[in-house]
Design a protein around this motif. Structure first.
Motif, mmCIF file in Angstrom:
data_model
loop_
_atom_site.group_PDB
_atom_site.id
_atom_site.type_symbol
_atom_site.label_atom_id
_atom_site.label_comp_id
_atom_site.label_asym_id
_atom_site.label_seq_id
_atom_site.Cartn_x
_atom_site.Cartn_y
_atom_site.Cartn_z
ATOM 1 N N ARG A 21 0.826 -1.183 0.000
ATOM 2 C CA ARG A 21 0.000 0.000 0.000
ATOM 3 C C ARG A 21 0.863 1.236 0.000
ATOM 4 N NH1 ARG A 21 -1.888 2.932 4.403
ATOM 5 N NH2 ARG A 21 -0.567 2.711 6.199
ATOM 6 N N GLY A 26 4.210 3.183 3.634
ATOM 7 C CA GLY A 26 4.024 2.256 4.723
ATOM 8 C C GLY A 26 4.760 0.971 4.463
ATOM 9 N N ALA A 202 -4.758 7.256 10.870
ATOM 10 C CA ALA A 202 -3.913 8.340 11.384
ATOM 11 C C ALA A 202 -2.536 7.793 11.763
ATOM 12 C CB ALA A 202 -4.589 9.015 12.583
ATOM 13 N N GLY A 203 -2.065 6.793 10.987
ATOM 14 C CA GLY A 203 -0.699 6.303 11.149
ATOM 15 C C GLY A 203 0.236 7.221 10.362
ATOM 16 N N GLY A 204 1.376 6.687 9.943
ATOM 17 C CA GLY A 204 2.356 7.509 9.224
ATOM 18 C C GLY A 204 1.772 8.108 7.951
ATOM 19 N N ALA A 205 1.149 7.269 7.121
ATOM 20 C CA ALA A 205 0.603 7.748 5.843
ATOM 21 C C ALA A 205 -0.595 8.663 6.079
ATOM 22 C CB ALA A 205 0.201 6.555 4.979
ATOM 23 N N ASN A 225 -9.877 7.009 13.197
ATOM 24 C CA ASN A 225 -8.807 6.029 13.385
ATOM 25 C C ASN A 225 -9.181 5.071 14.496
ATOM 26 O OD1 ASN A 225 -6.112 5.214 12.551
ATOM 27 N ND2 ASN A 225 -5.473 5.744 14.632
ATOM 28 N N ARG A 226 -8.742 3.803 14.347
ATOM 29 C CA ARG A 226 -9.027 2.805 15.382
ATOM 30 C C ARG A 226 -8.583 3.338 16.745
ATOM 31 N NH1 ARG A 226 -5.818 -2.780 14.972
ATOM 32 N NH2 ARG A 226 -4.124 -1.262 14.899
ATOM 33 N N THR A 227 -7.358 3.854 16.809
ATOM 34 C CA THR A 227 -6.860 4.432 18.053
ATOM 35 C C THR A 227 -7.219 5.916 18.036
ATOM 36 O OG1 THR A 227 -5.049 2.853 17.921
ATOM 37 C CG2 THR A 227 -4.814 4.634 19.531
ATOM 38 N N LYS A 230 -4.693 8.890 18.420
ATOM 39 C CA LYS A 230 -3.791 9.278 17.317
ATOM 40 C C LYS A 230 -4.495 10.262 16.378
ATOM 41 C CE LYS A 230 -1.298 5.083 16.302
ATOM 42 N NZ LYS A 230 -0.865 4.305 15.202
ATOM 43 N N THR A 263 -5.547 3.457 6.036
ATOM 44 C CA THR A 263 -5.205 2.380 6.968
ATOM 45 C C THR A 263 -4.637 1.217 6.167
ATOM 46 O OG1 THR A 263 -7.220 1.028 6.890
ATOM 47 C CG2 THR A 263 -7.298 3.003 8.275
ATOM 48 N N SER A 264 -4.170 0.210 6.885
ATOM 49 C CA SER A 264 -3.672 -0.977 6.182
ATOM 50 C C SER A 264 -4.768 -2.024 6.005
ATOM 51 C CB SER A 264 -2.478 -1.551 6.944
ATOM 52 O OG SER A 264 -2.766 -1.612 8.325
ATOM 53 N N ILE A 265 -6.009 -1.679 6.329
ATOM 54 C CA ILE A 265 -7.105 -2.657 6.183
ATOM 55 C C ILE A 265 -7.456 -2.784 4.705
ATOM 56 C CG2 ILE A 265 -9.417 -3.321 6.898
ATOM 57 C CD1 ILE A 265 -9.173 -1.484 9.226
HETATM 58 P P1 ATR Z 1 1.775 3.605 7.741
HETATM 59 O O1 ATR Z 1 3.049 4.284 8.085
HETATM 60 O O2 ATR Z 1 1.840 2.774 6.528
HETATM 61 O O3 ATR Z 1 0.604 4.528 7.742
HETATM 62 P P2 ATR Z 1 1.071 2.763 10.372
HETATM 63 O O4 ATR Z 1 1.661 4.006 10.897
HETATM 64 O O5 ATR Z 1 1.338 1.465 11.079
HETATM 65 O O6 ATR Z 1 1.523 2.508 8.883
HETATM 66 O O7 ATR Z 1 -0.523 2.996 10.257
HETATM 67 C C1 ATR Z 1 -1.421 1.952 9.986
HETATM 68 C C2 ATR Z 1 -2.840 2.520 10.032
HETATM 69 O O8 ATR Z 1 -3.773 1.451 9.814
HETATM 70 C C3 ATR Z 1 -3.208 3.115 11.374
HETATM 71 O O9 ATR Z 1 -4.163 4.119 11.154
HETATM 72 C C4 ATR Z 1 -3.816 1.894 12.081
HETATM 73 O O10 ATR Z 1 -4.676 2.228 13.153
HETATM 74 P P3 ATR Z 1 -4.063 2.405 14.649
HETATM 75 O O11 ATR Z 1 -3.459 3.796 14.654
HETATM 76 O O12 ATR Z 1 -5.232 2.282 15.538
HETATM 77 O O13 ATR Z 1 -3.030 1.342 14.812
HETATM 78 C C5 ATR Z 1 -4.606 1.317 10.967
HETATM 79 N N1 ATR Z 1 -4.900 -0.097 11.201
HETATM 80 C C6 ATR Z 1 -4.057 -1.134 11.053
HETATM 81 N N2 ATR Z 1 -4.686 -2.297 11.331
HETATM 82 C C7 ATR Z 1 -5.958 -1.981 11.661
HETATM 83 C C8 ATR Z 1 -7.120 -2.728 12.038
HETATM 84 N N3 ATR Z 1 -7.096 -4.060 12.126
HETATM 85 N N4 ATR Z 1 -8.259 -2.057 12.293
HETATM 86 C C9 ATR Z 1 -8.313 -0.707 12.212
HETATM 87 N N5 ATR Z 1 -7.250 0.055 11.845
HETATM 88 C C10 ATR Z 1 -6.100 -0.566 11.583
#
Ligand code: ATR
Length: 351
Positions: A21, A26, A202-205, A225-227, A230, A263-265
């Motif tokens: 992705r 990421g 709301a992870g890195g990307a 965002n799940r968390t 963030k 997200t990575s979903i």
């Molecule tokens: P990247 O740098 O590629 O963005 P990342 O910083 O690990 O990678 O971010 C992954 C994103 O996918 C985050 O928003 C993560 O949510 P969290 O911040 O709650 O971890 C989200 N994500 C990954 N797996 C998930 C899942 N099973 N359900 C919901 N959100 C998920």
């Protein structure tokens, strides 16, 4: 002109298809393992590439792991189309060797480098100069190797064919953030200024996408965002930096111009949708973008398409960050169509 990329080298130990992705934001991909064994799948448009000789200059992507990077296929096609006597390889560089590997590229007068996971943040400490884009985004995904001429000007190193430079430096750039909005505009036809946007992740990307969208003056930005904390932290950062943008954590009521999955979903076939159907229907989104580009159509994009939304995946982000890097190195407009064709062939080729 129809360029047909050909495999020059047999592929050794290609380790299967992994989902990918975002433009090397990421998850990272593929490539060329310098040690302990050779593991490469360099593909070039060989009928247009000049033969490798003593003048051939090197570009590279460094990552760890770097297997499955599509950048060599895309960049070698672009380099060949520009008629440059360069080659682009992928180096699996462990984090503890990154500084040495950048110094090595300077010593060997590589044209430039791309950096992918996990090197982009730490590389800020290993380059000698920054473009404004690095100051803005705090990460380096592109390095240009430069030489200082007699007048004190820093020029791309490949311009020093005859007289050697006084000094050599690595200048860092970030082409990732710009690639997000270019892809949204060109692949979805979105007018970002004033738009209502729902951003999932709301992870890195996700953070970079949110900040970049805010800098483009979107009208309203909704972050989910799940968390939750963030998303709140990113919202707070945007409120500090972009006073005009209305930002909220949570789902919007009514329609949006754009919904983005950052997200990575969706990387795995059995993943659920990244959006909560009870709180938001994709039918509310005029356009839907998934940063995931393998598979080409995630369930998220399929659902959006079935509901009548315009859709695009994140391949354009990978394309445009790479095209900009090639422009930074060469000083010439990147041959976008040829790079896109090579990228599509590489990313979607059967295993
Ligand atoms: P990247 O740098 O590629 O963005 P990342 O910083 O690990 O990678 O971010 C992954 C994103 O996918 C985050 O928003 C993560 O949510 P969290 O911040 O709650 O971890 C989200 N994500 C990954 N797996 C998930 C899942 N099973 N359900 C919901 N959100 C998920």
């Amino acid at each position: 002109m129809n360029i047909e990329p050909r495999t020059l080298n047999t592929e050794h130990r290609i380790s299967g298809h992994i989902p990918v992705r975002s433009p090397e934001f990421g998850v990272s991909f593929l490539g060329f393992e310098l040690s302990p064994g050779v593991n490469y799948n360099l593909r070039v448009t060989d009928e247009f590439a000049s033969p490798i000789d003593a003048s051939t200059r090197i570009c590279a992507v460094y990552g760890f792991p770097v297997k499955h990077s599509a950048s060599p296929a895309m960049q070698n096609a672009g380099i060949a189309a520009l008629g440059l006597n360069w080659r682009y390889i992928a180096g699996e560089v462990a984090p503890e060797n990154l500084r040495t590997a950048i110094e090595g590229a300077k010593a060997m007068r590589f044209v430039g480098l791309n950096l992918t996971v996990p090197h982009k943040l730490v590389a800020v400490d290993f380059v000698d100069a920054f473009d404004d884009s690095v100051k803005m985004w705090g990460a380096v995904n592109t390095i240009r190797i430069e030489g200082r001429d007699k007048s004190g000007a820093w020029l791309p190193i490949h311009q020093f064919a005859e007289v050697p430079p006084d000094k050599i430096r690595a200048q860092g750039f970030n082409t990732d953030a710009e690639a997000i909005t270019r892809s949204l505009r060109e692949d979805l036809g979105i007018e970002l200024a004033g738009a209502r946007v729902l951003l999932l992740g709301a992870g890195g990307a996700g953070r970079v996408a949110a900040l970049k969208l805010a800098s483009e003056n979107v009208g309203e930005l909704f972050l989910v965002n799940r968390t939750h904390s963030k998303a709140s932290a990113v919202a707070a950062e945007i409120r500090r930096r972009h006073l005009n943008v209305k930002i909220q954590v949570g789902y919007p009521r009514g329609e949006v111009d754009l919904c983005i999955n950052a997200t990575s979903i969706g990387l795995s076939p059995n993943d659920p949708l990244p959006v909560d159907n009870k709180q938001f229907s994709l039918r509310q989104a005029h356009a839907v973008y998934d940063m995931i580009y393998r598979p080409a159509e995630t369930q998220f994009l399929q659902t959006a398409k079935a509901g009548g939304s315009r859709i695009a995946n994140g391949l354009g982000m990978l394309l445009y960050q790479g095209a900009k890097a090639l422009e930074i190195w060469s000083g010439q407009p990147a041959p976008i169509a040829i790079m896109r064709e090579a990228l599509v062939k590489e990313v979607y080729r059967p295993n």
